[in-house]
Design an enzyme around this catalytic site. Structure first.
Site, PDB file in Angstrom:
ATOM      1  N   LYS A 119      60.012  55.410  22.649  1.00 24.03           N
ATOM      2  CA  LYS A 119      61.836  55.417  22.123  1.00 24.03           C
ATOM      3  C   LYS A 119      60.716  54.746  20.587  1.00 24.03           C
ATOM      4  CE  LYS A 119      64.832  54.964  25.228  1.00 24.03           C
ATOM      5  NZ  LYS A 119      64.525  54.743  26.642  1.00 24.03           N
TER       6      LYS A 119
ATOM      7  N   GLU B 241      71.198  48.721  20.292  1.00 24.49           N
ATOM      8  CA  GLU B 241      72.438  48.371  21.509  1.00 24.49           C
ATOM      9  C   GLU B 241      70.609  48.878  22.228  1.00 24.49           C
ATOM     10  OE1 GLU B 241      71.954  51.938  19.841  1.00 24.49           O
ATOM     11  OE2 GLU B 241      71.201  52.194  21.648  1.00 24.49           O
TER      12      GLU B 241
ATOM     13  N   SER C 247      58.231  60.797  29.889  1.00 22.26           N
ATOM     14  CA  SER C 247      58.390  59.167  29.213  1.00 22.26           C
ATOM     15  C   SER C 247      58.649  58.177  29.023  1.00 22.26           C
ATOM     16  CB  SER C 247      60.003  59.519  29.621  1.00 22.26           C
ATOM     17  OG  SER C 247      60.874  58.794  30.718  1.00 22.26           O
TER      18      SER C 247
HETATM   19  C1  LIG Z   1      65.605  55.136  27.816  1.00 27.71           C
HETATM   20  C2  LIG Z   1      64.599  55.359  28.667  1.00 27.71           C
HETATM   21  C3  LIG Z   1      64.833  57.140  28.620  1.00 27.71           C
HETATM   22  C4  LIG Z   1      66.019  57.616  28.941  1.00 27.71           C
HETATM   23  O1  LIG Z   1      66.323  57.899  27.674  1.00 27.71           O
HETATM   24  P1  LIG Z   1      66.684  59.169  26.884  1.00 27.71           P
HETATM   25  O2  LIG Z   1      67.619  58.845  25.837  1.00 27.71           O
HETATM   26  O3  LIG Z   1      67.133  60.314  27.744  1.00 27.71           O
HETATM   27  O4  LIG Z   1      65.159  59.805  26.791  1.00 27.71           O
HETATM   28  C5  LIG Z   1      63.653  57.958  29.644  1.00 27.71           C
HETATM   29  N1  LIG Z   1      62.711  57.655  29.623  1.00 27.71           N
HETATM   30  C6  LIG Z   1      61.887  56.108  29.647  1.00 27.71           C
HETATM   31  C7  LIG Z   1      60.941  55.459  30.311  1.00 27.71           C
HETATM   32  C8  LIG Z   1      63.032  55.468  28.909  1.00 27.71           C
HETATM   33  O5  LIG Z   1      63.279  54.402  28.463  1.00 27.71           O
END
Ligand SMILES: *Cc1c(COP(=O)(O)O)cnc(C)c1O
Length: 400
Positions: A98, A120, A386
């Protein structure tokens, strides 16, 4: 300047912010000047070498990019099929992808002379990324967060407050991400003069879905370069979890024109037919939420349904409009896995690779149970890792 711009015939969205039939700008009239100004400023910034230089320098020196593309040898041996590579967004500063987007948007906010930042957050990861960027740039930061999420993700609330952000607990509705987003939009309408709204995924009115995707495409650009260096060829499969869909599109976008199978994994919660799910593409139908037209979980009267997922970051009844387009066009396949399957995947990855994934990320790993048996040893899978799972340890411990 090191953009590895991929030449592409994939040209979305159109000038009005539509990805096929989806997207647009469904906002109160009072916000139209603000999003028009944002659109114009983003257009300029995108073509400004100085803006791009500063953005990439921050990604390198502050975020820690490029992130590694790690060969998961133990997990590969476990399935005995295609080679599995992990794109390590968990190694980014603050522990998830993010921050790529938060840095991009705060540079835009500064360019536009805004001093007050709102955001948010669901799992708190976007709130933490925004609070981090605000601390670094000396900006006022207000983060809206559902009351239920402030309990599930107390650690992230503490992190945001420590960095000087004000966390506003939202007690309306389901007290999760949808409601926090409603409150953030309300704040934006009220304070539009001095306030910049940093949206945390590829959702919201145009130009946000396009802009957020472009700030995350660095994931896919790097992965493409790295796999060519390591294997001398492109992967056969890309896999990522999909909440709003930003980490997924960041990885997928530079591969759109390539001969690669692309798979997005949603959160089924207790099961896609349980009535307690967050599988928006799988179970939803088109509708309008938070500024754009996209697949949505809503009933026959148009009332938004309560989403459920064990992971706060996927617990959202909407999805970015580009995913709706990619689903309908068939370019990306969407599947869903349950809370339970995600928990199993957390265990497997932790024990096989010594990496504790975020619960969101675990959904992508869980799909390997279905995908891997269909692959062969000479194929390659890249999975977007992610984020890291430290923030989820309380939920993980309670469920093991
Ligand atoms: C916020 C988050 C997501 C989901 O958000 P996307 O916009 O779909 O990427 C996925 N993995 C992690 C580690 C997150 O913090």
């Amino acid at each position: 300047m090191q953009t590895t711009e991929t030449k592409t015939t994939y040209n979305q969205p159109n000038a009005r912010g539509y990805f096929g039939d989806y997207g647009g700008k469904f906002v109160p009239e009072i916000l139209i000047p603000a999003i028009t100004a944002l659109e114009q400023e983003y257009q300029k910034a995108q073509n400004d070498p100085e803006f791009l230089r500063e953005y990439h320098e921050l990604l390198e020196e502050y975020v820690g990019r490029p992130t590694k593309l790690t060969f998961a040898d133990k997990l590969t041996a476990h399935y005995g099929k295609a080679k599995i590579y992990l794109k390590r967004e968990d190694l980014c500063h603050t522990g998830a992808h993010k921050i790529n987007n938060a840095i991009g948007q705060i540079l835009l906010a500064r360019r536009m002379g805004k001093t007050r930042i709102i955001a948010e957050t669901g799992a708190g990861q976007h709130g933490v990324a925004t609070a981090t960027a605000c601390a670094k740039f000396g900006m006022e930061c207000i983060v809206y967060m559902g009351a239920e999420d402030t309990v599930r993700q107390k650690l992230n609330v503490d992190r945001m407050q420590l960095m000087g952000a004000e966390v506003r607990e939202v007690t309306s509705g389901s007290q999760t991400l949808k409601d926090a987003t409603n409150e953030a939009i309300r704040d934006w309408v009220t304070n539009v003069e001095d306030t910049f709204y940093i949206i945390g995924s590829v959702v919201g009115p145009h130009p946000y879905p396009m802009m957020v995707r472009n700030f995350h495409r660095v994931i896919g650009d790097e992965a493409k370069r790295q796999i060519l260096e390591k294997e001398g060829r492109l992967p056969d499969y890309l896999v990522a979890c999909v909440g709003g869909g930003s980490n997924a599109l960041g990885l997928f976008y530079p591969f759109m024109d390539d001969d690669v199978q692309i798979i997005g994994v949603e959160a089924a919660g207790y099961g896609v037919d349980s009535g307690q799910t967050a599988a928006t593409i799988t179970k939803g139908t088109p509708g309008i939420l938070h500024g754009s037209l996209s697949y949505l979980l809503h009933d026959q009267n148009g009332q938004i349904e309560l989403a459920h997922s064990i992971s706060a970051g996927l617990d959202y009844p909407g999805i970015g409009p580009e995913h709706s387009f990619l689903h309908d066009s068939g370019r990306v396949q969407y599947h869903a896995v349950t809370d339970e399957e995600a928990m199993e995947a957390v265990k497997l990855l932790s024990q096989k690779e010594g990496i504790i994934p975020a619960l969101e990320t675990a959904h992508a790993f869980a799909w390997l149970e279905n995908l891997m048996p269909t692959t062969s040893k000479d194929e390659i899978v890249i999975l977007n890792l992610s984020g890291r799972g430290d923030k989820d340890m309380k939920t993980i411990s309670e469920n093991l």
